[in-house]
Design a protein around this motif. Structure first.
Motif, PDB file in Angstrom:
ATOM      1  N   UNK A  54       0.829  -1.199   0.000  1.00 60.02           N
ATOM      2  CA  UNK A  54       0.000   0.000   0.000  1.00 60.02           C
ATOM      3  C   UNK A  54       0.870   1.258   0.000  1.00 60.02           C
ATOM      4  N   UNK A  57       2.213   1.815  -3.448  1.00 60.68           N
ATOM      5  CA  UNK A  57       1.183   2.436  -4.272  1.00 60.68           C
ATOM      6  C   UNK A  57       1.241   3.954  -4.099  1.00 60.68           C
ATOM      7  N   UNK A  60       4.830   5.424  -5.403  1.00 62.13           N
ATOM      8  CA  UNK A  60       4.940   5.377  -6.856  1.00 62.13           C
ATOM      9  C   UNK A  60       4.019   6.384  -7.548  1.00 62.13           C
ATOM     10  N   UNK A 253     -14.589   2.171  -9.119  1.00 58.89           N
ATOM     11  CA  UNK A 253     -14.044   0.876  -9.542  1.00 58.89           C
ATOM     12  C   UNK A 253     -14.188   0.630 -11.050  1.00 58.89           C
ATOM     13  N   UNK A 256     -11.945   3.083 -12.942  1.00 55.57           N
ATOM     14  CA  UNK A 256     -10.564   2.617 -12.839  1.00 55.57           C
ATOM     15  C   UNK A 256     -10.272   1.527 -13.871  1.00 55.57           C
ATOM     16  N   UNK A 257     -11.208   0.586 -14.018  1.00 55.59           N
ATOM     17  CA  UNK A 257     -11.052  -0.478 -15.000  1.00 55.59           C
ATOM     18  C   UNK A 257     -10.928   0.099 -16.403  1.00 55.59           C
ATOM     19  N   UNK A 260      -7.525   1.827 -16.660  1.00 51.89           N
ATOM     20  CA  UNK A 260      -6.455   0.837 -16.730  1.00 51.89           C
ATOM     21  C   UNK A 260      -6.396   0.223 -18.128  1.00 51.89           C
ATOM     22  N   UNK A 267       2.018   3.936 -16.062  1.00 53.87           N
ATOM     23  CA  UNK A 267       1.965   3.370 -14.713  1.00 53.87           C
ATOM     24  C   UNK A 267       1.721   4.397 -13.625  1.00 53.87           C
ATOM     25  N   UNK A 271      -1.210   4.395 -10.809  1.00 54.14           N
ATOM     26  CA  UNK A 271      -0.977   4.409  -9.359  1.00 54.14           C
ATOM     27  C   UNK A 271      -1.765   5.556  -8.702  1.00 54.14           C
ATOM     28  N   UNK A 274      -5.314   4.543  -8.407  1.00 52.78           N
ATOM     29  CA  UNK A 274      -5.511   3.582  -7.315  1.00 52.78           C
ATOM     30  C   UNK A 274      -5.581   4.311  -5.967  1.00 52.78           C
ATOM     31  N   UNK A 277      -8.849   6.201  -5.510  1.00 50.85           N
ATOM     32  CA  UNK A 277      -9.938   5.286  -5.186  1.00 50.85           C
ATOM     33  C   UNK A 277      -9.883   4.836  -3.724  1.00 50.85           C
ATOM     34  N   UNK A 278      -8.679   4.794  -3.161  1.00 55.61           N
ATOM     35  CA  UNK A 278      -8.503   4.203  -1.839  1.00 55.61           C
ATOM     36  C   UNK A 278      -8.544   5.216  -0.695  1.00 55.61           C
TER      37      UNK A 278
ATOM     38  N   UNK B 119      -5.168  -4.589  -9.537  1.00 53.75           N
ATOM     39  CA  UNK B 119      -4.317  -3.769 -10.395  1.00 53.75           C
ATOM     40  C   UNK B 119      -2.992  -3.451  -9.700  1.00 53.75           C
ATOM     41  N   UNK B 120      -3.047  -3.184  -8.385  1.00 56.86           N
ATOM     42  CA  UNK B 120      -1.821  -2.880  -7.650  1.00 56.86           C
ATOM     43  C   UNK B 120      -0.825  -4.036  -7.769  1.00 56.86           C
TER      44      UNK B 120
END
Lengths: 302, 299
Positions: A54, A57, A60, A253, A256-257, A260, A267, A271, A274, A277-278, B119-120
């Protein structure tokens, strides 16, 4: 994952929903830690294993794409927020984030409100119909609602709710009702009936009794239910995948798909997506650890 | 509370629950027993949609493979969670001061969306720039720097291990609470009688934990049979590479929304019904066995 399946717990077992009390009741024991220092190192080592991905993530997401490829183990020096700007604007994450927020907050509020009212009536109603209704609601704990996605799709199609944030909100509010009722009825049952009798003597209506006296008393349980339901709704993937077709309606979600799929080699922007989203869940966890832990253990059988 | 007032309080929840949960669940089963032409429902078809699942392509190849993956996913996660998770909980139990912090840290990945987790780890395990393989090469384990997700032989195990990594905090919490319920007089008495820590654990604590182990196993079973978002993030809706991460719910999704077959509604509903029966039957049987065991240890 519905944590409340297979639940047969008695009301008093729900002490798990108040973890603070556990530590008060049981003072630290004097026995030596099992396994000694070696086991302690392993435990902290595993904690690192849980956290490092985490953290990677996060670090990066503050690096450039070229930097990520040339030095996979490097740190952000200097940190750059370019990938966030890219994800937020050109990657549409601002839209996805707004949609997720509206749907999740709306669904949690609606679900908690109707479930609290229903749970109060189910806990206090003396007629047999309330026992029957309670088992009907609790049967929902065992229904894998995702398997009904096809009829839900056609239901939404018929009601004009495809591509509708309102539709998704209603769906999540409804699917959360069994768990919320399950936790809340146990709490209402623990309150003494004299409360309502006193209120009735003072001339309070049923609604006033519920709203002014009962709800304030179960506030910790309401908080547990609301916080705990937030996480799976925010993270859910299948419903928006099937029920939303337009990109401007996507929740995180699915957005994000989409991102991606189109930017698999960008990349650092992935990141950043991600992390976006979190982040709300991490913030929620930090301010409400107690409620989340309580929700996780509320489904225990014994 | 008067009956009429009570029903008014229940009504909003009941309306939402009936329209968006009960009605779709009931119709989901009924869909499976009719023949379908696109979205037009035809005559009652008995079990012919179910027969399709076992006789026609792509189900004859995809269904056994996907189901096997679900079962391996269940066995893998269950075995690791019940040994590793229980060991962690047991070690934490004798460390009251660091317990809360560590439990919280272990539970962090649970919060994160399975899509994000997928994905991570896809990025972390990337053969070209992933930090995992870079690290393995740096410490001299070049032979371990494999294309973990690109190879059908390892991809499923990555899904299993990542899933365990995400969920381990949950059994740790449950076993922690269950250990708190084991009467200390019992283990103390055993120690007074000369039992070692190990004997006290295996002879006294572990048998009393069987109900909790059962709960974790049943919940893991339901979770593993429904797995969708995590494998979707790793291998897309077709379970790449080469179907190595295909699961029943992915097959269901493909059949219902991607196949374009004219009887898609019938066969996918039959598949959903079959999956429901497996989940419900498995969970029910396991719970029944557990109840019997509980009666034996409390008697």
């Amino acid at each position: 994952m519905t944590t409340a399946v297979a639940s047969t717990e008695a009301p008093q077992d729900l002490a798990a929903a108040r973890p603070a009390r556990e530590s008060r009741r049981r003072p630290p024991r004097a026995t030596r830690p099992v396994g000694g220092a070696g086991a302690s190192i392993l435990l902290w080592g595993y904690a690192a294993l849980a956290l490092v991905p985490l953290l990677l993530m996060l670090t990066n997401s503050f690096r450039t794409n070229g930097d990520l490829i040339s030095d996979p183990l490097g740190l952000p020096s200097p940190p750059t927020t370019a990938s966030y700007v890219e994800a937020w604007t050109t990657g549409n994450f601002a839209t996805y984030f707004g949609n997720s927020l509206v749907v999740t907050v709306g669904a949690v509020a609606l679900s908690t409100a109707v479930a609290t009212m229903a749970a109060y009536a189910l806990a206090r109603g003396r007629s047999r119909i309330f026992r029957w209704l309670e088992s009907l609601f609790l049967s929902g704990l065992m229904l894998p609602i995702h398997l009904a996605i096809l009829p839900i799709f056609y239901l939404f199609d018929g009601l004009g709710l495809i591509d509708s944030r309102l539709g998704l909100t209603l769906m999540y509010a409804s699917s959360g009702i069994p768990f919320s009722i399950f936790v809340l009825t146990t709490f209402f049952r623990q309150l003494p009936e004299e409360l309502e009798e006193a209120a009735a003597l003072d001339g309070a209506s049923s609604w006033q009794t519920f709203w002014r006296i009962m709800v304030p008393m179960v506030r910790p349980a309401v908080a547990t239910v609301a916080v705990f339901r937030f996480v799976p709704i925010w993270n859910d993937f299948l419903f928006p995948l099937v029920l939303l077709r337009r990109e401007d309606k996507y929740t995180l979600p699915v957005g994000l798909t989409n991102f991606f799929g189109e930017n698999a080699t960008n990349y650092s922007a992935v990141f950043a997506g991600l992390v976006i989203t979190t982040i709300p869940l991490i913030v929620l966890f930090l301010v409400a650890t107690k409620q989340i832990v309580a929700g996780l253990t509320a489904g225990m059988a014994k | 509370m008067r009956r009429r007032t009570g029903l008014v309080f229940v009504a909003p929840a009941l309306a939402l629950f009936a329209v968006f949960v009960l009605y779709p669940m009931v119709t989901a089963f009924s869909y499976a027993f009719f023949s379908w032409q696109g979205t037009t429902r035809g005559a009652f078809a008995g079990v012919s949609n179910f027969v399709t699942l076992f006789t026609k392509a792509p189900f004859t190849t995809d269904l056994p493979q996907a189901l096997l993956h679900n079962v391996l996913f269940f066995l893998g996660t269950m075995l690791i969670q019940n040994t590793f998770g229980l060991a962690i909980a047991y070690l934490l139990y004798s460390r009251p001061r660091s317990r809360r912090v560590l439990q919280t840290l272990y539970a962090m990945p649970y919060l994160v969306s399975p899509i994000v987790i997928g994905y991570l780890w896809t990025l972390l395990l990337s053969p070209t720039f992933g930090p995992v393989n870079t690290l393995l090469t740096k410490v001299g384990l070049d032979s371990w720097a494999l294309p973990w997700l690109g190879d059908p032989k390892t991809a499923l195990w990555v899904v299993i291990l990542v899933s365990v990594w995400q969920w381990i905090g949950f059994p740790v919490l449950l076993y922690g609470a269950a250990l708190g319920g084991v009467p200390e007089e019992l283990t103390e008495a055993a120690r007074v009688d000369g039992a070692t820590n190990r004997q006290a654990f295996f002879r006294i604590t572990l048998p009393l934990l069987v109900p909790a182990i059962g709960t974790v196993s049943v919940l893991t079973f339901i979770f593993a049979m429904e797995a969708f978002a995590l494998p979707y993030a790793f291998g897309g809706s077709t379970g790449n590479p080469a179907g190595a991460t295909d699961f029943v719910s992915l097959l269901f999704y493909r059949t219902a929304f991607d196949s374009g077959a004219t009887d898609a509604i019938g066969s996918s509903s039959a598949l959903a019904t079959l999956l429901f029966l497996i989940i419900f039957g498995g969970a029910y049987a396991a719970t029944a066995v557990l109840r019997r065991h509980e009666r034996r240890i409390t008697a």
